[in-house]
Design an enzyme around this catalytic site. Structure first.
Site, PDB file in Angstrom:
ATOM      1  N   GLY A  12       0.812  -1.209   0.000  1.00 36.12           N
ATOM      2  CA  GLY A  12       0.000   0.000   0.000  1.00 36.12           C
ATOM      3  C   GLY A  12       0.847   1.262   0.000  1.00 36.12           C
ATOM      4  CG  ASP A  37      -5.794 -12.572   3.837  1.00 36.77           C
ATOM      5  OD1 ASP A  37      -6.299 -11.458   3.581  1.00 36.77           O
ATOM      6  OD2 ASP A  37      -5.916 -13.568   3.111  1.00 36.77           O
ATOM      7  CB  ALA A  61      -7.937  -0.237   3.693  1.00 37.05           C
ATOM      8  CE1 TYR A  62     -12.648  -5.428  -1.966  1.00 36.08           C
ATOM      9  CE2 TYR A  62     -13.150  -3.107  -2.322  1.00 36.08           C
ATOM     10  CZ  TYR A  62     -13.228  -4.426  -2.724  1.00 36.08           C
ATOM     11  OH  TYR A  62     -13.886  -4.745  -3.875  1.00 36.08           O
ATOM     12  CB  THR A 102     -11.357   7.444   3.982  1.00 32.53           C
ATOM     13  OG1 THR A 102     -11.720   8.124   2.776  1.00 32.53           O
ATOM     14  CG2 THR A 102     -12.543   6.615   4.426  1.00 32.53           C
ATOM     15  CG  ASP A 103     -12.252  11.941   1.712  1.00 31.48           C
ATOM     16  OD1 ASP A 103     -11.288  11.164   1.655  1.00 31.48           O
ATOM     17  OD2 ASP A 103     -12.942  12.237   0.715  1.00 31.48           O
ATOM     18  CE1 TYR A 126     -11.851   2.484   1.160  1.00 26.41           C
ATOM     19  CE2 TYR A 126     -12.669   4.731   0.877  1.00 26.41           C
ATOM     20  CZ  TYR A 126     -11.673   3.858   1.272  1.00 26.41           C
ATOM     21  OH  TYR A 126     -10.499   4.351   1.788  1.00 26.41           O
ATOM     22  CE  LYS A 130     -10.542   3.125   5.820  1.00 26.31           C
ATOM     23  NZ  LYS A 130      -9.320   2.349   6.207  1.00 26.31           N
TER      24      LYS A 130
END
Length: 301
Positions: A12, A37, A61-62, A102-103, A126, A130
């Site tokens: 990442g 994992d 993260a995904y 995340t925003d 998503y 999160k």
């Protein structure tokens, strides 16, 4: 004494940045599959325990925002359940946990930068996953710092800067969305900030002001079209052919997942508590573009 930081992930953007920017007195242990994992949450705690860390940082993260619309269960397992497992491991070890968020936990309808106490309301699978991760971390341990950031780019992985440079190789005009506002944030700056926050959390174990949710993005603001123009200007400065930006609306570029129209984050709480202030976005973008162009030139030799 060396500060041992266990970080989830291997490829990442933020993990790569952390491995590149490791400061003196810090050791980063990057945990990856198959030992850890996130799609198999039961692997998380054993891998973290075996690393014997002083701090856990969950950056993996995904992140396939559009694909998450068709794989919401997987996104929730990786971003929600696994984050909770990491936090429970931190609690069991008696150490702090840093969770990167995340925003996208916001709906983007406010007419000002978002503060940490503003109501969340994700508009994508998503974003929902999160937010679930944030809540799972907070439920598992009070000894946490949740860092919400936005529009990450870097010399690593897939990101907007790399996409624009790739398109510039074959086009003289690119259509870019001009009605989504936010702030492009360098993964290298994020890495430096994480190291500071980690030191603060370990040095001041009883300071409640250092714990909780914090917003962390570069200073300033822009729309995506502004960022594209800055990328192309830097490319032209390094000898590249001019590329025009055609400003388009979000409706002109439909995607499976909806994006917040406003991703601007108020980062004053982080500055006050942790004395962390990320640079203006332009000052970090320019060297990243230059580095990527240099890498391109090397590959073409």
């Amino acid at each position: 004494m060396t500060l041992r930081i266990a970080v989830t992930g291997w490829t990442g953007q933020v993990v790569c940045a952390m491995l590149e920017r490791v400061p003196v007195g810090v050791e980063v242990i990057a945990l990856r599959r198959p030992d850890l994992d996130l799609a198999v949450p039961k692997t998380v705690a054993p891998a973290l325990r075996s690393a014997r860390p002083d701090v856990i940082v969950n950056t993996a993260a995904y992140t396939a925002v559009d694909q998450a619309e068709s794989e919401p269960e997987l996104a929730m397992r990786v971003n929600g359940e696994a984050a909770g497992e990491a936090a429970r491991a931190a609690a069991a070890l008696g150490i702090p946990m840093i969770q990167l968020s995340t925003d996208y936990v916001f709906d983007g309808t406010l007419d000002r930068p978002y503060r940490e106490d503003d109501a969340t309301g994700p508009i994508s699978a998503y974003g929902a996953s999160k937010l679930a991760g944030e809540r799972a971390v907070a439920a598992a341990t009070g000894n946490h710092a949740i860092l919400r950031t936005a529009w990450i780019y870097s010399p690593f992985g897939k990101n907007f800067v790399k996409t624009m440079l790739r398109l510039a190789e074959t086009r003289d005009e690119v259509g870019v969305v001009a009605d989504q506002a936010g702030c492009p944030t360098s993964a290298l700056d994020i890495a430096d900030a994480i190291f500071t926050v980690a030191r603060n959390l370990t040095a001041r174990a009883d300071d409640a002001d250092l714990r909780g949710v914090f917003h962390m993005s570069a200073a300033g603001e822009a729309v995506w079209a502004d960022v594209a123009e800055a990328i192309f200007a830097e490319r032209e400065r390094h000898g590249g052919a001019p590329v025009r930006v055609r400003r388009i609306a979000t409706a002109d570029y439909p995607t499976p997942a909806r994006r917040p129209a406003n991703s601007r984050l108020d980062c004053s709480k982080l500055a006050l508590a942790h004395e962390v202030r990320l640079p203006e976005w332009q000052s970090s973008l320019r060297p990243c573009v230059a580095r990527l162009l240099e890498d391109q030139a090397k590959d073409q030799r």
